[in-house]
Scaffold this active site. Structure first.
Site, mmCIF file in Angstrom:
data_model
loop_
_atom_site.group_PDB
_atom_site.id
_atom_site.type_symbol
_atom_site.label_atom_id
_atom_site.label_comp_id
_atom_site.label_asym_id
_atom_site.label_seq_id
_atom_site.Cartn_x
_atom_site.Cartn_y
_atom_site.Cartn_z
ATOM 1 C CG ASP A 86 -1.797 -1.194 1.335
ATOM 2 O OD1 ASP A 86 -2.026 -1.847 0.298
ATOM 3 O OD2 ASP A 86 -2.257 -1.508 2.456
ATOM 4 N NE ARG A 116 -1.078 -9.497 0.582
ATOM 5 C CZ ARG A 116 -2.110 -9.630 1.432
ATOM 6 N NH1 ARG A 116 -2.957 -8.631 1.592
ATOM 7 N NH2 ARG A 116 -2.279 -10.724 2.124
HETATM 8 O O1 F6P Z 1 -2.346 -3.963 3.388
HETATM 9 C C1 F6P Z 1 -2.175 -4.796 2.294
HETATM 10 C C2 F6P Z 1 -3.487 -5.255 1.731
HETATM 11 O O2 F6P Z 1 -3.261 -6.066 0.616
HETATM 12 C C3 F6P Z 1 -4.460 -4.131 1.412
HETATM 13 O O3 F6P Z 1 -4.158 -3.489 0.206
HETATM 14 C C4 F6P Z 1 -5.765 -4.871 1.420
HETATM 15 O O4 F6P Z 1 -6.843 -4.021 1.726
HETATM 16 C C5 F6P Z 1 -5.581 -5.867 2.517
HETATM 17 O O5 F6P Z 1 -4.192 -6.034 2.684
HETATM 18 C C6 F6P Z 1 -6.211 -7.201 2.241
HETATM 19 O O6 F6P Z 1 -6.045 -8.005 3.359
HETATM 20 P P1 F6P Z 1 -6.325 -9.563 3.375
HETATM 21 O O7 F6P Z 1 -5.180 -10.244 2.671
HETATM 22 O O8 F6P Z 1 -6.375 -9.914 4.802
HETATM 23 O O9 F6P Z 1 -7.600 -9.802 2.632
#
Ligand code: F6P
Length: 396
Positions: A174, A322
């Site tokens: 982010d 990610r």
């Molecule tokens: O903070 C990183 C992030 O990928 C954000 O962009 C997103 O809102 C969140 O984590 C998603 O989280 P999770 O993997 O718990 O769904």
């Protein structure tokens, strides 16, 4: 740089009586030792470059500082539950380009907000900070290097107040952490989102459609802004710039009239819809921030279909942003930050976070990094550059 606790000398001769040792062979085993013991964990959502940091901490720690590295599993969850293991040279070899984290991670491990199952199966949120301190001492840790975003750094700050020696490394796709120009992982996420927009362009133009792509970023619009600019999106919607429906409809219609029979809308998941605000997919009370954003892309697309009468499709990029290998830029940044972190630990500069400032790796107080979220200033140079090439932010 402010040192909050007693410094550790290089090749120190700290005498600890630890009740569990690195091989994990039992809590009753007493060991007297003379080497620095460095705990390391990855907290919050994973991102590309975590393993590069672990490697950059562990290699100099083992080879130059004669330190032992204790890998804590699944972020602070592992520290609460005492799940750790000593890392060897072999563990940290060959992981530079590997996505994810060899240690595992969790965004439900805040020791001060720890989900615990009761006998009736319900979840109770409890304060387990005493367990964190106990395990830190049991494992004879001299310092904890925590790699994470704002949530992790907040926990680090509280751990420091309990008397633990902490060094932070800023991570998050982010890029919303203060006191560092960039967090590693962000460049890779932007790269992936940009490639996705490139791919959407060809199918959008073939079918004369409006393609809406929803990207991550939580309350900050850095990913949407950068990927939108790099991918040539026609409209970029970010949380920091309130948009109006009529402005979006006008832009996509205008393009149609000009013979450009397709448009690309890049929307950050935290974008605020008029009258509605941010779109929340679900709530998870186990997390410190219970909100899980998601759905704004669908919302925007529906309005464009209904009100601008144009065929629309939605792509939610999600966790693809990610996953996988870090870019070369992120590998370099992660390595520089990791190397700085172990240097800070060896110098006894605790309560500090390694950070990138004006292309230099420096140390900043963790307290400063968590003072507020780093959001996109609405008049940021990237915003102005995007406007200059005709990109709409839905506000004009
Ligand atoms: O903070 C990183 C992030 O990928 C954000 O962009 C997103 O809102 C969140 O984590 C998603 O989280 P999770 O993997 O718990 O769904």
């Amino acid at each position: 740089m402010r040192a909050t606790s007693k410094p550790i000398e290089r090749n120190i001769s700290v005498q600890h009586e630890c009740t569990a040792h690195a091989t994990g062979s039992g809590e009753n085993e007493m060991a007297t030792r003379t080497t620095m013991r460095v705990g390391i964990l990855t907290g919050g959502g994973d991102c590309p470059g975590l393993n590069a940091v672990i490697r950059a901490v562990a290699k100099p720690a083992m080879n130059e500082h004669n330190a032992r590295i204790i890998g804590i599993e699944d972020g602070f969850e592992g520290l609460v539950e005492g799940r750790m293991r000593e890392l060897t040279n072999r563990d940290v070899s060959g992981i530079l380009n590997l996505g994810g984290t060899i240690l595992g991670t969790s965004n439900k491990g805040d020791p001060w907000h720890y989900p615990t199952e009761k006998v009736d199966g319900s979840i109770e949120i409890v304060d387990t900070s005493h367990r964190v301190l106990r395990n830190y001492r049991r494992w004879g840790l001299d310092v904890l290097i925590a790699i994470g975003g704002d949530g992790t750094m907040n926990i680090c700050h509280q751990c420091g107040q309990l008397g633990m020696n902490i060094v932070g490394v800023p991570k998050t796709i982010d890029n919303d952490l203060m006191s560092t120009d960039l967090t590693f992982g962000h460049d890779t996420a932007v790269h992936i989102a940009t490639e996705a927009i490139d791919r959407l362009h060809t199918t959008a133009s073939s079918h004369h459609r409006v393609m809406v792509i929803e990207v991550m970023g939580r309350y900050a619009g850095w990913i949407a802004l950068s990927a939108g600019l790099a991918g040539g999106a026609d409209i970029i919607l970010i949380p920091e710039i309130p948009f109006r429906w009529d402005s979006i409809f006008r832009k996509v219609r205008e393009r149609s009239f000009q013979g450009k029979r397709f448009s690309i809308v890049c929307v950050g998941e935290g974008a605020q819809c008029p009258d509605v605000g941010e779109i929340v997919k679900s709530y998870d009370v186990k997390r410190t921030d219970a909100k899980q954003l998601g759905g704004v892309g669908e919302f925007v697309a529906r309005r464009i279909t209904e009100d601008a009468d144009l065929e629309t499709r939605v792509t939610v990029l999600g966790h693809l942003q990610r996953g996988g290998s870090p870019t070369a830029f992120d590998r370099i940044l992660a390595t520089r930050l990791g190397a700085k972190a172990i240097e800070l630990a060896a110098q006894g500069q605790f309560g500090a976070m390694a950070a990138l400032k004006a292309n230099d790796i420096v140390s900043v107080p963790i307290e400063e990094a968590i003072s507020q979220l780093k959001l996109v200033p609405p008049d940021h140079q990237i915003v102005r550059a995007a406007r200059a090439v005709g990109t709409s932010f839905g506000d004009e």
